[in-house]
Design a protein around this motif. Structure first.
Motif, PDB file in Angstrom:
ATOM      1  N   ALA A 202      33.214  36.912  48.887  1.00 47.37           N
ATOM      2  CA  ALA A 202      32.743  35.968  47.878  1.00 47.37           C
ATOM      3  C   ALA A 202      32.105  36.692  46.705  1.00 47.37           C
ATOM      4  N   GLN A 203      31.285  37.700  46.997  1.00 46.95           N
ATOM      5  CA  GLN A 203      30.611  38.431  45.924  1.00 46.95           C
ATOM      6  C   GLN A 203      31.588  39.266  45.101  1.00 46.95           C
ATOM      7  N   ALA A 204      32.527  39.923  45.775  1.00 46.00           N
ATOM      8  CA  ALA A 204      33.481  40.785  45.080  1.00 46.00           C
ATOM      9  C   ALA A 204      34.556  39.987  44.371  1.00 46.00           C
ATOM     10  N   GLN A 205      34.668  38.698  44.714  1.00 44.25           N
ATOM     11  CA  GLN A 205      35.678  37.837  44.091  1.00 44.25           C
ATOM     12  C   GLN A 205      37.069  38.462  44.204  1.00 44.25           C
ATOM     13  N   ILE A 206      37.472  38.736  45.452  1.00 44.49           N
ATOM     14  CA  ILE A 206      38.789  39.307  45.712  1.00 44.49           C
ATOM     15  C   ILE A 206      39.853  38.252  45.400  1.00 44.49           C
ATOM     16  N   ASP A 207      40.727  38.544  44.439  1.00 41.51           N
ATOM     17  CA  ASP A 207      41.708  37.557  43.992  1.00 41.51           C
ATOM     18  C   ASP A 207      42.738  37.236  45.064  1.00 41.51           C
ATOM     19  N   ARG A 208      43.235  38.276  45.746  1.00 40.47           N
ATOM     20  CA  ARG A 208      44.254  38.107  46.777  1.00 40.47           C
ATOM     21  C   ARG A 208      43.813  38.897  48.001  1.00 40.47           C
TER      22      ARG A 208
ATOM     23  N   ALA B   7      38.499  33.395  52.055  1.00 35.19           N
ATOM     24  CA  ALA B   7      39.239  34.139  51.028  1.00 35.19           C
ATOM     25  C   ALA B   7      40.106  33.219  50.184  1.00 35.19           C
ATOM     26  N   GLU B   8      40.718  32.219  50.824  1.00 39.09           N
ATOM     27  CA  GLU B   8      41.558  31.288  50.078  1.00 39.09           C
ATOM     28  C   GLU B   8      40.731  30.434  49.132  1.00 39.09           C
ATOM     29  N   GLY B   9      39.486  30.150  49.526  1.00 44.32           N
ATOM     30  CA  GLY B   9      38.609  29.408  48.616  1.00 44.32           C
ATOM     31  C   GLY B   9      38.331  30.201  47.354  1.00 44.32           C
ATOM     32  N   VAL B  10      38.080  31.502  47.506  1.00 39.01           N
ATOM     33  CA  VAL B  10      37.855  32.364  46.344  1.00 39.01           C
ATOM     34  C   VAL B  10      39.114  32.449  45.493  1.00 39.01           C
ATOM     35  N   SER B  11      40.258  32.678  46.148  1.00 34.30           N
ATOM     36  CA  SER B  11      41.523  32.831  45.435  1.00 34.30           C
ATOM     37  C   SER B  11      41.888  31.573  44.662  1.00 34.30           C
ATOM     38  N   THR B  12      41.720  30.418  45.300  1.00 32.22           N
ATOM     39  CA  THR B  12      42.059  29.151  44.653  1.00 32.22           C
ATOM     40  C   THR B  12      41.199  28.918  43.417  1.00 32.22           C
ATOM     41  N   ALA B  13      39.905  29.196  43.545  1.00 34.42           N
ATOM     42  CA  ALA B  13      39.002  29.001  42.405  1.00 34.42           C
ATOM     43  C   ALA B  13      39.369  29.919  41.244  1.00 34.42           C
ATOM     44  N   ARG B  14      39.747  31.156  41.555  1.00 39.94           N
ATOM     45  CA  ARG B  14      40.115  32.093  40.493  1.00 39.94           C
ATOM     46  C   ARG B  14      41.451  31.701  39.851  1.00 39.94           C
ATOM     47  N   LEU B  15      42.356  31.151  40.648  1.00 37.11           N
ATOM     48  CA  LEU B  15      43.628  30.697  40.078  1.00 37.11           C
ATOM     49  C   LEU B  15      43.430  29.514  39.133  1.00 37.11           C
ATOM     50  N   GLN B  16      42.491  28.642  39.460  1.00 36.83           N
ATOM     51  CA  GLN B  16      42.243  27.471  38.611  1.00 36.83           C
ATOM     52  C   GLN B  16      41.837  27.878  37.204  1.00 36.83           C
ATOM     53  N   ARG B  17      41.238  29.064  37.071  1.00 43.89           N
ATOM     54  CA  ARG B  17      40.829  29.532  35.753  1.00 43.89           C
ATOM     55  C   ARG B  17      42.025  29.824  34.846  1.00 43.89           C
ATOM     56  N   ARG B  18      43.185  29.989  35.463  1.00 43.18           N
ATOM     57  CA  ARG B  18      44.386  30.295  34.669  1.00 43.18           C
ATOM     58  C   ARG B  18      44.970  29.051  33.996  1.00 43.18           C
ATOM     59  N   VAL B  19      44.616  27.874  34.481  1.00 47.17           N
ATOM     60  CA  VAL B  19      45.197  26.641  33.940  1.00 47.17           C
ATOM     61  C   VAL B  19      44.812  26.490  32.475  1.00 47.17           C
ATOM     62  N   GLY B  20      45.831  26.264  31.632  1.00 51.25           N
ATOM     63  CA  GLY B  20      45.618  26.144  30.204  1.00 51.25           C
ATOM     64  C   GLY B  20      45.834  27.434  29.441  1.00 51.25           C
TER      65      GLY B  20
END
Length: 475
Positions: free
Chosen positions: A351-357, A394-407
């Motif tokens: 969570a802290q490192a914000q591992i994308d995948r 991990a999927e929670g972190v990944s999903t949140a980071r992917l949402q930032r790509r929208v737009g």
């Protein structure tokens, strides 16, 4: 029965012998397969897409974990049942403990030969013994190769699609991680000459490759074994160091508008030097870093290198140097002796490192690994339960980071296209390596002038995030 040549038949009338091929395991094994197929092609052999159409089948195996061993044994059995003439190569043949070659012969006594990984010469010797090459004029070897979908002139056969390729910069590993048997399978680190690596990269870019994926067992250690020896490239001296190599690869890629992606990068301090190259756009801001765990005590039991207890600090520094950085990593849950507190430390780290995948394995004993002797082995149920908890976090972190790509508007490399885009396509952004990360589902084009072509870099607006994937519309 050993194949023989009929000397009464004119050479031109003899059909070229055909070889079937199965390649299992990681990208490093795939590059071994490419070397073998290149040698076969150079000697006049043809490849067969079916077992039944082959005179002989080669199975390149994986032997890292028990599931991979079983997959390899099953593939050998399938090839034997369909063809009957099978050569076995790859990591399974070098596996210690129960003896990989002995295990293969015990399970499948009909195999013709068994070799270890990275053993092109031994494989070719076995092929020659059981399927002699066709006679050919050696002068023909000097002529340009005939165009073929999988053949890159000056490099050889590639098993990937035309628009991306793996570039192996070294073989083997100097580390002795307790859960791993790679050094016993592939030996210690052996870095390729820097000029040879760059020469291959140039030929690949000139052949139309749009994404070069740099692989090895330990990419960060490139050049350590040769004490960063100075080589020559285009008449200029260049050190066998990761920074110098990566910078040169980026400079080669830039005129072709191509990507360079780095895999298996251990978080050594000198990796910091590469981040400005990513921030400047010379190479992709993407790092595949095999962290395995976060807790200092677990890392010590694993005998992990690179001051693992400072990984979070290092990652935070990387993100300062290159805010667009995407991180992929793999982890092990349920390692011998892992306490609940140590596992919770791992969850907090992701969570802290914000591992994308992030990928995760439930620890599994590997025959011949030192970790088998460690105390505190955990029950299967605990190991698998922790893996499931890890993946949820991990999927929670990944999903949140992917949402930032929208737009956002992003560059996308097209991997699949249907009717020039009329039915949409599939591609990847810089954040996604082929076959292991997510994809961008490209919607059908809206204008007749728009199209998707495989291997083309296009710009798309990201409309949505769905699971591990994105949905985009061509601009």
């Amino acid at each position: 029965m050993t194949a023989t040549l009929d000397v009464s038949t004119p050479p031109a009338a003899r059909p070229a012998p055909k070889v079937g091929f199965v390649s299992l395991g990681c990208p490093k094994a795939l590059t071994d397969s490419e070397l073998i197929l290149t040698r076969l092609h150079a000697e006049g052999y043809q490849t067969s897409k079916s077992y039944q159409g082959a005179d002989l089948v080669i199975v390149n195996t994986c032997g890292f974990i028990d599931e991979a061993v079983q997959e390899s044994l099953d593939a050998i059995g399938e090839a034997l049942a369909a063809n009957g003439r099978v050569l076995v190569t790859g990591c399974l043949g070098a596996r210690q403990g129960e003896g990989g070659a002995n295990l293969v012969r015990q399970m499948h006594p009909a195999v013709l030969a068994v070799t270890g990984p990275h053993a092109t010469d031994e494989v070719m010797q076995a092929v020659h013994q059981h399927l002699p090459p066709p006679p050919h004029d050696p002068f023909l070897d000097l002529l340009p190769a005939r165009p073929a979908a999988a053949l890159v002139e000056g490099v050889g056969v590639k098993l990937t699609p035309r628009h991306y390729a793996y570039l192996k910069i070294s073989e083997g590993c100097n580390h002795r991680c307790t859960f791993c048997i790679i050094p016993s399978l592939r030996g210690d680190l052996q870095s390729r000459p820097v000029g040879e690596v760059l020469g291959e990269a140039r030929k690949l870019f000139e052949a139309g490759v749009k994404e070069l994926l740099v692989v090895s067992q330990d990419t960060s250690a490139y050049g350590v074994d040769v004490q960063y020896r100075t080589g020559f490239w285009d008449g200029r001296p260049i050190k066998s160091k990761l920074f110098d190599l990566v910078r040169a690869l980026g400079e080669l890629a830039r005129p072709h508008g191509a990507w360079v992606r780095l895999h298996y990068v251990y978080p050594y301090p000198h990796v910091d030097d590469i981040l400005p190259l990513m921030a400047d756009g010379l190479v992709l801001p993407y790092l595949d870093v095999p962290l395995q765990h976060s807790h200092p005590d677990v890392l010590k039991r694993m005998k992990r290198p690179a001051s693992g207890e400072r990984n979070l600090e290092r990652i935070q520094r990387w993100r300062e140097l290159c805010p667009e950085l995407v991180l992929r990593s793999t982890f092990i849950a349920g390692f011998p002796g892992e306490t609940e507190a140590e596992f919770e430390h791992l969850l907090g780290f992701v969570a802290q490192a914000q591992i994308d995948r992030a990928g995760c394995f439930a620890y599994s004993p590997v025959q011949g690994a030192a970790a088998n002797e460690l105390p505190g082995a955990l029950p299967d149920a605990v190991r698998h339960e922790r893996r499931a908890r890890f993946m949820a976090a991990a999927e929670g972190v990944s999903t949140a980071r992917l949402q930032r790509r929208v737009g956002a508007t992003m560059q996308v490399l097209v991997d699949q296209a249907h009717s020039l885009g009329k039915k949409g396509g599939v591609g990847r952004t810089y954040a996604d390596a082929p076959e292991i990360d997510g994809v961008v589902r490209l919607l059908p084009t809206q204008k007749a002038s728009q199209s998707y072509r495989v291997g083309e870099l296009v710009r798309a607006r990201i409309l949505a995030a769905e699971g591990h994937d994105l949905v985009g519309q061509l601009l």
